[in-house]
Scaffold this motif. Structure first.
Motif, short mmCIF file in Angstrom:
data_model
loop_
_atom_site.label_atom_id
_atom_site.label_comp_id
_atom_site.label_asym_id
_atom_site.label_seq_id
_atom_site.Cartn_x
_atom_site.Cartn_y
_atom_site.Cartn_z
N SER A 1 1.78 6.31 -7.32
CA SER A 1 0.65 7.05 -7.89
C SER A 1 0.95 8.53 -8.03
O SER A 1 0.37 9.21 -8.89
N GLY A 2 1.84 9.06 -7.19
CA GLY A 2 2.14 10.48 -7.22
C GLY A 2 3.30 10.85 -8.14
O GLY A 2 3.66 12.04 -8.20
N SER B 1 -1.24 11.74 -13.78
CA SER B 1 -1.46 10.30 -13.65
C SER B 1 -2.46 9.80 -14.70
O SER B 1 -2.93 8.66 -14.62
N ILE C 1 2.24 1.84 -3.41
CA ILE C 1 1.19 2.31 -4.33
C ILE C 1 1.05 3.83 -4.25
O ILE C 1 0.97 4.52 -5.28
N HIS C 2 1.03 4.35 -3.05
CA HIS C 2 0.85 5.79 -2.88
C HIS C 2 2.05 6.57 -3.43
O HIS C 2 1.88 7.64 -4.03
N ILE D 1 0.83 -1.21 0.00
CA ILE D 1 0.00 0.00 0.00
C ILE D 1 0.86 1.25 0.00
O ILE D 1 0.59 2.21 -0.75
N SER D 2 1.91 1.29 0.81
CA SER D 2 2.81 2.45 0.81
C SER D 2 3.44 2.66 -0.55
O SER D 2 3.52 3.80 -1.05
N ALA E 1 -6.26 1.12 -2.26
CA ALA E 1 -5.33 2.24 -2.10
C ALA E 1 -5.25 3.12 -3.34
O ALA E 1 -4.60 4.17 -3.30
N THR E 2 -5.91 2.72 -4.43
CA THR E 2 -5.78 3.50 -5.67
C THR E 2 -7.02 3.37 -6.53
O THR E 2 -7.76 2.38 -6.44
#
Length: 296
Positions: free
Chosen positions: A206-207, A212, A202-203, A199-200, A231-232
């Protein structure tokens, strides 16, 4: 398996290097990236990082003719949308006429060689966005490992962010493969595959980049995948990794994860190309049914 004349490929490369550019220009492309919103891609970019092992066989992917035969078999099966690879592999498939109507994703950063002290400073040594666009490929993929204890993470993040931006400017898919990673020894890197670590990652992924809009994520299948995929909102392709355990158990995990709205398909290499029973076609057919179901 399919029969592919690799001797003819070498002879053509010697006699006519320009055949590669001509073949990209003449390739029949898809009208859309996906007809049903899902993709099944076969991955073949591991060798360029010096990663040749499958299960306990350290040299499973050492023979290029053998690898190409397996790729040809996979690409000829219904429901296989395309392939992810480095220029050398994709160009062999291209010259063999196997990329017409297929999605071709170019692997971009292969400089983080497996086992190297510089593994996490993952330089962009293969495709760049301009070449992908000029040759008419559908996108580019970048491995983006985040290790808080290794300074190589910073230039890798910067380069990945720049690649996401450049691919988006060309309207191409930016496939980001993130991992939260730790360095156990100077030459041993381990991806953290617990849900919170994924999850970390992914964040962070994503940024990356100035937009995006064209970003897709390539994610491992781990425990609590519903929470992980929550998470996305970016489309996610699930990766197969180095296969362990029984294939039926792996397929069951893939199927469960593919039920999530963010899951848009699979990118699988070793698990499909080197199944325990050697039957590439059957393994690919199972994956195609999981991804596309009755629509293929």
């Amino acid at each position: 398996m399919s029969s592919l004349d690799t001797a003819a490929l070498t002879a053509r490369r010697v006699a006519d290097p320009g055949a590669v550019a001509a073949a990209w220009a003449g390739r029949r492309r898809r009208s859309a990236l996906s007809d049903d919103g899902r993709l099944l891609l076969v991955a073949a970019d591991h060798p360029a990082r010096g990663a040749l092992a499958v299960r306990s066989d350290a040299t499973a992917m050492a023979s290029r003719p053998a690898l190409l035969e397996r790729l040809a078999t996979a690409l000829e099966r219904p429901g296989v949308d395309g392939v992810l690879g480095t220029p050398d592999v994709l160009e062999d498939l291209l010259l063999a006429g196997l990329l017409d109507g297929k999605v071709a994703i170019g692997s971009m950063n292969r400089g983080g060689l497996q086992g190297a002290v510089f593994e996490l400073d993952d330089r962009f040594t293969a495709y760049d966005a301009d070449t992908l666009a000029a040759n008419g490929l559908e996108g580019g993929k970048m491995l983006t490992r985040v290790a808080l204890d290794d300074p190589g993470t910073a230039p890798t993040l910067e380069a990945s962010g720049r690649a996401v931006t450049e691919l988006a400017r060309h309207g191409l898919m930016a496939m980001v493969e993130p991992f939260l990673t730790v360095r156990r020894t100077p030459t041993r890197v381990e991806n953290l595959l617990d849900p919170d670590s994924v999850i970390s990652s992914i964040h962070v992924a994503s940024g990356l980049g100035a937009t995006s809009a064209h970003t897709w994520l390539k994610l491992p299948v781990v425990e609590e995948m519903d929470r992980v995929l929550d998470a996305t909102t970016l489309p996610c392709l699930l990766l197969g990794g180095d296969p362990t355990g029984e294939p039926a158990d792996t397929y069951a995990l893939w199927g469960k994860a593919l039920a999530h709205p963010s899951a848009a398909g699979l990118v699988v290499g070793r698990a499909l190309l080197f199944p325990p029973d050697g039957d590439v076609a059957s393994a690919v057919d199972v994956a195609a049914d999981l991804v596309h179901g009755g629509s293929r």
